[in-house]
Design a protein around this motif. Structure first.
Motif, PDB file in Angstrom:
ATOM      1  N   GLY A 165       0.811  -1.213   0.000  1.00 21.60           N
ATOM      2  CA  GLY A 165       0.000   0.000   0.000  1.00 21.60           C
ATOM      3  C   GLY A 165       0.835   1.249   0.000  1.00 21.60           C
ATOM      4  N   TRP A 166       0.158   2.364   0.000  1.00 19.53           N
ATOM      5  CA  TRP A 166       0.818   3.648  -0.177  1.00 19.53           C
ATOM      6  C   TRP A 166       0.038   4.683   0.610  1.00 19.53           C
ATOM      7  N   ALA A 167       0.721   5.643   1.179  1.00 17.84           N
ATOM      8  CA  ALA A 167       0.037   6.738   1.866  1.00 17.84           C
ATOM      9  C   ALA A 167       0.573   8.045   1.326  1.00 17.84           C
ATOM     10  N   ALA A 168      -0.322   8.987   1.102  1.00 21.85           N
ATOM     11  CA  ALA A 168       0.078  10.279   0.555  1.00 21.85           C
ATOM     12  C   ALA A 168       0.978  10.996   1.556  1.00 21.85           C
ATOM     13  N   PRO A 169       1.818  11.916   1.086  1.00 20.47           N
ATOM     14  CA  PRO A 169       2.740  12.636   1.979  1.00 20.47           C
ATOM     15  C   PRO A 169       2.010  13.536   2.986  1.00 20.47           C
ATOM     16  N   ASP A 170       0.675  13.688   2.853  1.00 17.98           N
ATOM     17  CA  ASP A 170      -0.061  14.520   3.822  1.00 17.98           C
ATOM     18  C   ASP A 170       0.159  13.990   5.230  1.00 17.98           C
ATOM     19  N   ASP A 171       0.272  12.674   5.333  1.00 12.38           N
ATOM     20  CA  ASP A 171       0.537  12.040   6.631  1.00 12.38           C
ATOM     21  C   ASP A 171       1.983  11.564   6.619  1.00 12.38           C
ATOM     22  N   PRO A 172       2.905  12.412   7.070  1.00 10.74           N
ATOM     23  CA  PRO A 172       4.333  12.084   6.887  1.00 10.74           C
ATOM     24  C   PRO A 172       4.733  10.756   7.511  1.00 10.74           C
ATOM     25  N   VAL A 173       4.212  10.437   8.687  1.00  3.05           N
ATOM     26  CA  VAL A 173       4.624   9.206   9.371  1.00  3.05           C
ATOM     27  C   VAL A 173       4.198   7.980   8.564  1.00  3.05           C
ATOM     28  N   GLU A 174       2.924   7.924   8.194  1.00  5.31           N
ATOM     29  CA  GLU A 174       2.436   6.787   7.412  1.00  5.31           C
ATOM     30  C   GLU A 174       3.152   6.713   6.066  1.00  5.31           C
ATOM     31  N   HIS A 175       3.374   7.899   5.489  1.00  2.00           N
ATOM     32  CA  HIS A 175       4.054   7.963   4.191  1.00  2.00           C
ATOM     33  C   HIS A 175       5.417   7.292   4.274  1.00  2.00           C
ATOM     34  N   LEU A 176       6.159   7.669   5.305  1.00  2.00           N
ATOM     35  CA  LEU A 176       7.493   7.100   5.456  1.00  2.00           C
ATOM     36  C   LEU A 176       7.420   5.602   5.729  1.00  2.00           C
ATOM     37  N   ARG A 177       6.454   5.186   6.594  1.00  2.95           N
ATOM     38  CA  ARG A 177       6.325   3.766   6.904  1.00  2.95           C
ATOM     39  C   ARG A 177       6.066   2.941   5.640  1.00  2.95           C
ATOM     40  N   HIS A 178       5.269   3.512   4.735  1.00  4.43           N
ATOM     41  CA  HIS A 178       4.997   2.778   3.500  1.00  4.43           C
ATOM     42  C   HIS A 178       6.155   2.831   2.526  1.00  4.43           C
ATOM     43  N   LEU A 179       7.008   3.819   2.716  1.00  4.90           N
ATOM     44  CA  LEU A 179       8.131   3.987   1.802  1.00  4.90           C
ATOM     45  C   LEU A 179       9.263   2.988   2.091  1.00  4.90           C
ATOM     46  N   VAL A 180       9.360   2.549   3.354  1.00  6.02           N
ATOM     47  CA  VAL A 180      10.561   1.821   3.779  1.00  6.02           C
ATOM     48  C   VAL A 180      10.794   0.552   2.952  1.00  6.02           C
ATOM     49  N   LEU A 181       9.779  -0.319   2.871  1.00  6.00           N
ATOM     50  CA  LEU A 181      10.020  -1.620   2.232  1.00  6.00           C
ATOM     51  C   LEU A 181      10.350  -1.504   0.743  1.00  6.00           C
ATOM     52  N   PRO A 182       9.568  -0.747  -0.042  1.00 10.10           N
ATOM     53  CA  PRO A 182       9.952  -0.631  -1.454  1.00 10.10           C
ATOM     54  C   PRO A 182      11.336  -0.014  -1.648  1.00 10.10           C
ATOM     55  N   VAL A 183      11.647   1.007  -0.864  1.00  8.90           N
ATOM     56  CA  VAL A 183      12.959   1.651  -1.018  1.00  8.90           C
ATOM     57  C   VAL A 183      14.069   0.680  -0.626  1.00  8.90           C
ATOM     58  N   LEU A 184      13.835  -0.083   0.434  1.00  6.49           N
ATOM     59  CA  LEU A 184      14.813  -1.071   0.869  1.00  6.49           C
ATOM     60  C   LEU A 184      15.052  -2.102  -0.240  1.00  6.49           C
ATOM     61  N   THR A 185      13.974  -2.569  -0.851  1.00  2.80           N
ATOM     62  CA  THR A 185      14.095  -3.567  -1.914  1.00  2.80           C
ATOM     63  C   THR A 185      14.919  -3.016  -3.074  1.00  2.80           C
ATOM     64  N   MET A 186      14.546  -1.805  -3.494  1.00  3.13           N
ATOM     65  CA  MET A 186      15.272  -1.199  -4.616  1.00  3.13           C
ATOM     66  C   MET A 186      16.731  -0.936  -4.253  1.00  3.13           C
ATOM     67  N   GLY A 187      16.935  -0.330  -3.091  1.00  2.00           N
ATOM     68  CA  GLY A 187      18.281   0.075  -2.691  1.00  2.00           C
ATOM     69  C   GLY A 187      19.214  -1.108  -2.555  1.00  2.00           C
ATOM     70  N   LEU A 188      18.732  -2.192  -1.912  1.00  2.00           N
ATOM     71  CA  LEU A 188      19.597  -3.350  -1.705  1.00  2.00           C
ATOM     72  C   LEU A 188      19.954  -4.010  -3.030  1.00  2.00           C
ATOM     73  N   THR A 189      18.948  -4.155  -3.919  1.00  2.00           N
ATOM     74  CA  THR A 189      19.210  -4.781  -5.212  1.00  2.00           C
ATOM     75  C   THR A 189      20.268  -3.990  -5.976  1.00  2.00           C
ATOM     76  N   GLU A 190      20.079  -2.654  -5.972  1.00  3.87           N
ATOM     77  CA  GLU A 190      21.009  -1.798  -6.704  1.00  3.87           C
ATOM     78  C   GLU A 190      22.398  -1.815  -6.047  1.00  3.87           C
ATOM     79  N   ALA A 191      22.398  -1.789  -4.713  1.00  5.19           N
ATOM     80  CA  ALA A 191      23.691  -1.723  -4.003  1.00  5.19           C
ATOM     81  C   ALA A 191      24.540  -2.951  -4.321  1.00  5.19           C
ATOM     82  N   ALA A 192      23.884  -4.121  -4.467  1.00  4.33           N
ATOM     83  CA  ALA A 192      24.648  -5.336  -4.755  1.00  4.33           C
ATOM     84  C   ALA A 192      25.459  -5.162  -6.030  1.00  4.33           C
ATOM     85  N   VAL A 193      24.847  -4.543  -7.035  1.00  7.62           N
ATOM     86  CA  VAL A 193      25.556  -4.325  -8.296  1.00  7.62           C
ATOM     87  C   VAL A 193      26.644  -3.275  -8.101  1.00  7.62           C
ATOM     88  N   LEU A 194      26.259  -2.142  -7.486  1.00  4.88           N
ATOM     89  CA  LEU A 194      27.190  -1.015  -7.374  1.00  4.88           C
ATOM     90  C   LEU A 194      28.429  -1.380  -6.549  1.00  4.88           C
TER      91      LEU A 194
END
Lengths: 315, 329, 271, 320
Positions: A165-194
């Motif tokens: 799921g996703w939460a609009a930035p209007d609610d910063p806390v929920e927004h960040l909580r929803h951001l963590v897992l996708p960003v972690l997935t992307m960041g780790l995958t990319e970091a392995a290559v870099l």
């Protein structure tokens, strides 16, 4: 100057060819694209309207010229599914994807630079061996498996984060909580290559005579790595990060699907399922144009990184 | 125009240029000289002089952008069999195929000439022995199993086995230790002297050139400064650059004379100075040097391109024929 | 002491990787031959069984054996990866060698065409084409291969340029060697190993891309087993029956890891 | 007599790798006095560059060599790798490779000054400008912001010398400082090093393969072969009356400007011994025309004159 001009001409040629290729996509459908999309029960009027709306009678170059004319006026056509302007659809989704990608790349870099430095300083040492094994494990884990694993551990197991799921930035806390897992997935995958790329380049740089000279003048390892070795080693890394950002328009279909994030990737996927050609064409073309532009930008960044490359932009 | 005679190499107003990021490098800017049949000519120049580009153009590895190269009266062709041009490269290891054995490497020219395998291996083994490498020991080795000096010996054996009329050696001893250099120079000399072939020896080292060559051509930024018989150029250099070069060559036991050159750095081949390319560094430069390219003039047996060089007693000194017309000894 | 354990590990790791790949390959063949390993045979009496002696990897929601389906998924991955490498090697390698040897406008033209492919959003493009021309192992493999053509071509081109500039090639030219023979033998000797080294990477990309496509529902049509498809199916039961997901995911990761490690060793063994 | 600035006392150096060991230096003894200028001559494989790096205390690559014997700097034992900063600095062989291509020259020349001692930006600028002026770089103030690629080879080596001077060393090591340069530039760079040495009272260890560079430039010459110093003496004496057969052979094969020297030129037959094996006797014996049966054992160190020693069975002299 000359090389800059040739680069520009080449970039325009690439964009033009890409446009025609994209506009030729409906031709892949067997038979009349209108029938293929609307079905055999469609009335001749419906078919004619469809063909006219997509300008399907025209050749791909003509269709591209027409599309370009609209694009200049800010008109990318109308979605066949929602009836909304394509610009509106994209305008809604793009910020989400951009945020995701930027955070993902930043996280990747934040992991990559210190890890690659520690590894390259003592190749074959403990840090290097551990990071190599971890990098290989991550490198061999597709994003959709890593995403599921993270959900399983952090959302299902520990239940500290929302699974999807996703939460609009209007609610910063929920927004960040929803951001963590996708960003972690992307960041780790990319970091392995870099990490692998930057480590190898750093090791090569650390063997050069100028690093030996700097060492003989008593530079501390920390200053040696950050102020002397990092910049000449960062070409491939910059290229990869640029490529990753360039694909922003296409979005990350996988991560957005796993975590149900309403970004460009989901937009593209649902448009493909519905054969919503105006949306597909817009996504593919805008993505392509961004890649070409970012590619040119990366060449300019080379000039900033290395004064020698300032005159030598062409390959 | 000189009429080529026998296996003479005639380089006429040759130009070579390269595309580089940011413009063109005019590496060779109108160079003319002749390697008469059976003679040994040294081509001397520092970095940026265009000597390697010249070598590539003469062997046909790059196309000249102007002028011509004629060998034995016709264009240079790469054809197997005796009587052609062979080349010895600066990096001897790189000029050998990494996977082939030394015997097969030396036999390569015979292979393209269609000589049967057993026969060419036999001749290659003899050629290896001839350059001081026992075929029983070295014949089966590959390029990474020998030293640089040995690799250059292999390269010379290979070039000699092709029975060329002309060998072009591009800095063949530049990467070698002095204790090994002399051996390679001796082999090169023998490879041409034995059969009356000619040699174009390209080097930055006047010492080696002076010992080996009958004639010397001095290059600076793509143009010839001075050319003539080695004795005459060494004994009485007319061009200020040749003089500077001779002063700077390290000689054992000699305390070098203070440099006469102004402190200016050598210019970049990307932006050669107008007029005489040497004028910013020349102690004898006159006004004309800044604008006009000096034409080659005959001075005391040598051909010199310099506005300032004065003929030393031109009336009394006998004028020998210019190098292109010298007959082979 | 240290050296001995080093060498033992050096030999052990590649051996383990080869073993993993061999098991996947044998399993893929057996799944086609043995009726016990039919990936479609459903045991409606035993849905969502955890791993046990009867069903090594457990069963899925319709009682199909996850082990059999995983083995069958391996077959899909192998076919797709083989097709990807074939297309990449032939098209990309060919274009790269051509560009490197012809140079000039041919090089520029090929470079521009490759830039076009490079600018396409890879996964999305494959998804678009698959929905229009229909899914199939060979189609998907060929499409992934086409997306990878620029990478193959870049490697082949730079290897070709290296070959051209090498002094022993110039020496051969001067000795009168026929140009086509030089090109032929040197391409085989220098360009092929470089491109072959990249094929390992291409295999991992193909396996991951095929998995991703099937996971997204744009891959192989449902009855055909695919690791990505199995993982997508298992996702709905991830909290209750994680094995449906985890077994194919583990095999997928192990396979990719094995190819990655072997590729790295191969690349390191060449100068 | 006070202790020499640099003293190598029986220094042996070995690189251990997976393919075996390389015995690069074998019991080298050498001293450089305060303010003295010494030429270290040898061909490739002689160990001269490795010796310089051992004195400097850095080695390229991750593998550190194993050392036996002692390196004394100002009487201090630094064999264990303790800091040499301020005592020694080095001018490297290839100025194009030993300057960082992406760091401005102004920053690179001050590399050897610890950040704590650098002071304000203005002071740093002034110090860097002064260094570049000292090495004769034209327009030093503007050059601070240049990158190495914008300079010619000779100018780059001047920058390399400036960077070595920044630490105000008492011993300057110059490892083939002009090998990568043209001959017309080489002379100026060597002259500059000589002038700076005299002005600043530094000692100099000039490492080269070319015996022709040393006349008038060094007080002494040490000749190395296969990891050993075979001869060591005053420059003029070594060049005029060489005592070791290797020095003699080297002098004979060094090219001279003479059109009368037609081929065949004199040469030294054979090649360097295998460095993977420790040398038991004289390493030059297999190539030596005066080799004796004794040469299979380690030759004695003989005094052949004032400050002139030679390590050879066939040479005349008094055992040291």
């Amino acid at each position: 100057m000359r090389t800059l001009l040739t680069r520009a001409v080449r970039a325009l040629a690439v964009i033009a060819l890409l446009g025609m290729l994209t506009m030729a996509l409906p031709l892949l459908l067997t038979g009349d694209p209108a029938v293929a999309v609307l079905g055999v029960e469609a009335t001749p009027e419906q078919l004619a309207a469809f063909t006219a709306a997509l300008n399907l009678d025209a050749s791909p170059p003509e269709r591209f010229a027409h599309w370009l004319g609209g694009a200049v006026r800010g008109d990318l056509g109308t979605s066949l599914v929602t009836g909304a302007p394509v610009t509106a659809e994209i305008g809604e989704r793009l910020p989400v994807t951009l945020e995701l990608l930027l955070c993902g790349q930043l996280l990747a870099l934040a992991i990559t630079v210190p890890v690659a430095m520690r590894s390259a300083w003592r190749p074959g040492g403990v840090v290097d061996r551990i990071s190599t094994v971890l990098a290989y494990l991550l490198l061999s884990t597709p994003a959709f498996v890593l995403g599921l694993a993270l959900i399983l551990v952090l959302a299902v197991g520990l239940a500290v984060l929302p699974a999807t799921g996703w939460a609009a930035p209007d609610d910063p806390v929920e927004h960040l909580r929803h951001l963590v897992l996708p960003v972690l997935t992307m960041g780790l995958t990319e970091a392995a290559v870099l990490v692998r790329v930057l480590r190898a380049d750093l090791i090569a740089t650390l063997r050069t005579p100028y690093i030996l000279a700097a060492r003989s003048r008593g530079l501390s390892p920390w200053r040696l790595l950050w102020t002397r070795a990092l910049r000449p080693s960062s070409f491939s890394t910059v290229t990869l990060v640029g490529l990753g950002l360039g694909l922003a328009f296409g979005g990350s279909v996988l991560v957005e699907t796993i975590f149900a994030v309403p970004g460009m990737g989901r937009l593209a996927a649902s448009a493909i399922e519905a054969r919503d050609f105006p949306v597909i064409e817009a996504v593919v073309l805008l993505s392509g144009v961004t890649v070409v532009l970012v590619g040119t930008l990366v060449d300019l960044v080379y000039g900033v990184i290395d004064p020698r490359a300032r005159h030598a932009a062409a390959h | 125009m000189t009429r080529p005679r026998g296996a003479e190499l005639v380089v006429d107003r040759l130009q070579v240029r390269y595309r580089v990021p940011g413009g063109w490098i005019e590496a060779v800017r109108g160079v003319s000289f002749t390697v008469p049949a059976g003679r040994t000519v040294g081509l001397v120049g520092e970095s940026g002089s265009g000597k390697s580009s010249l070598a590539k153009a003469v062997t046909g590895l790059v196309a000249p952008s102007g002028g011509s190269v004629a060998f034995a009266g016709g264009p240079v062709r790469h054809r197997p069999g005796p009587g052609g041009i062979q080349m010895v490269f600066q990096d001897p290891v790189a000029s050998l195929h990494p996977h082939r054995t030394l015997v097969d490497l030396v036999a390569e020219p015979l292979r393209w000439a269609g000589v049967a395998r057993a026969r060419r291996r036999e001749r290659a083994a003899a050629a290896l022995a001839d350059v001081g490498l026992d075929p029983a020991v070295y014949g089966g080795r590959r390029r990474h199993q020998i030293s640089g000096g040995q690799a250059q010996r292999v390269a010379i054996a290979r070039a000699a086995l092709a029975e060329p009329e002309l060998i072009i050696a591009d800095e063949p001893v530049a990467g070698l230790d002095v204790s090994v250099q002399a051996g390679v120079v001796n082999l090169l000399h023998r490879a041409v002297a034995d059969r009356g072939a000619s040699l174009l020896f390209i080097s930055h080292d006047l010492g080696v050139v002076s010992a080996l060559c009958d004639e010397v051509v001095v290059l600076y930024l793509g143009r010839v400064c001075e050319r003539g018989p080695t004795e005459s150029v060494l004994a009485a250099p007319r061009h200020p650059y040749t003089r500077a070069l001779l002063d700077a060559v390290p000689e054992v036991g000699r305390v070098p004379p203070p440099s006469r050159l102004p402190a200016a750095e050598p210019p970049s081949p990307l932006h050669p100075p107008p007029g005489c390319a040497f004028h910013p560094r020349c102690p004898d430069a006159v006004a004309a040097c800044r604008t006009a390219v000096p034409a080659p003039r005959e001075l005391g047996g040598a051909v010199v391109s310099c506005h300032a060089a004065a003929p030393q007693t031109p009336s009394t000194e006998p004028v020998t024929s210019p190098p292109p017309d010298r007959s082979p000894p | 002491m240290l050296r001995r354990t080093e060498t033992r590990r050096d030999a052990l790791v590649p051996a383990a990787c080869v073993a993993v790949l061999a098991l996947v390959a044998i399993g893929a063949v057996l799944a086609q031959l043995l009726p016990q390993l039919d990936p479609l045979r459903a045991d409606f009496q035993a849905p969502l069984r955890p791993p046990g002696p009867e069903h090594w990897f457990g069963t899925d929601a319709t009682g199909r054996d996850v082990f059999a389906r995983t083995l069958a998924g391996g077959a899909s991955s192998i076919v797709v990866a083989a097709m990807t490498v074939a297309v990449g090697l032939v098209v990309g390698g060919g274009l790269g060698v051509l560009a490197g040897f012809a140079r000039g406008w041919v090089d520029a033209l090929i470079g521009t065409l490759l830039d076009v492919v490079l600018a396409l959003p890879g996964l999305i493009t494959v998804m678009v084409v698959v929905t229009m021309v229909g899914p199939g192992r060979l189609t998907i493999g060929a499409l992934i291969g086409l997306i990878m053509v620029p990478a193959f071509a870049r490697i082949a081109r730079s290897a070709t340029l290296t070959v051209r500039g090498q002094e022993f090639v110039q020496a051969a030219r001067i000795m009168g060697a026929p140009p086509l023979r030089i090109i032929g033998s040197e391409v085989v000797r220098c360009v092929l190993p470089a491109v072959a080294a990249y094929s390992f990477t291409a295999v991992t990309v193909a396996i991951v891309a095929e998995g991703s496509l099937s996971f997204l529902g744009f891959g192989l049509a449902p009855p055909t087993a695919s690791w990505g498809g199995l993982i997508a199916e298992g996702r709905t039961h991830i909290a209750t029956a994680p094995w449906i997901c985890l077994a194919p995911a583990a095999v997928l990761c192990a396979t990719v890891l094995a190819v990655n490690v072997l590729g790295e060793r191969w690349g390191r063994s060449r100068p | 007599m006070s202790a020499p600035l640099l003293e190598l006392d029986g220094l042996s150096l070995r690189f251990d790798g997976p393919a075996g060991s390389l015995h690069v230096l074998e019991s080298v003894s050498l001293a450089v006095a305060e303010g003295e200028s010494v030429g270290l001559v040898g061909e490739s494989g002689s160990g001269k560059s490795v010796l310089a790096r051992a004195v400097l205390g850095v080695h390229p690559g991750p593998a550190a060599p194993s050392l036996t014997g002692r390196i004394l700097l100002e009487g201090r034992d630094v064999t264990d790798g303790s800091s040499r900063r301020r005592a020694v600095s080095m001018v490297f062989q290839d100025p194009s490779a030993s300057l960082n291509p992406v760091v401005r020259i102004g920053r690179q020349v001050l590399e050897a000054v610890p950040p704590a001692e650098r002071g304000s930006r203005a002071r740093q600028r002034a110090a860097a400008t002064e260094l570049l002026r000292a090495v004769g770089l034209p327009d030093p103030g503007r050059r601070l912001r240049s990158y190495p690629a914008e300079l010619s080879g000779g100018q780059r080596q001047r920058v390399g010398i400036a960077a070595a001077l920044a630490a105000q060393p008492r011993l300057l090591l110059a490892d083939e400082p002009t090998t990568a340069l043209d001959v017309t530039v080489q002379q100026r760079v060597l002259d500059l090093i000589g002038e700076l040495r005299r002005e600043r009272g530094m000692a100099l260890l000039l490492i080269t393969h070319d015996l022709g560079l040393l006349a008038g430039r060094t007080d002494r010459i040490a000749v190395m072969y296969a990891g050993r110093v075979v001869e060591d003496g005053p420059t003029e004496r070594v060049l005029a009356e060489p005592r070791h057969p290797y020095t003699r052979a080297l002098l004979a094969v060094t090219p001279r400007l003479s059109p009368r020297r037609r081929p065949p030129l004199p040469q030294i037959p054979g090649g360097l011994p295998d460095l993977r094996e420790p040398r038991t006797g004289c390493p030059f014996a297999p190539r030596c025309e005066r080799a004796l049966p004794e040469c299979a054992t380690r030759p004695p160190l003989l005094r052949a004159g004032a400050g002139h020693t030679v390590s050879c069975w066939a040479a005349e002299g008094v055992p040291v």
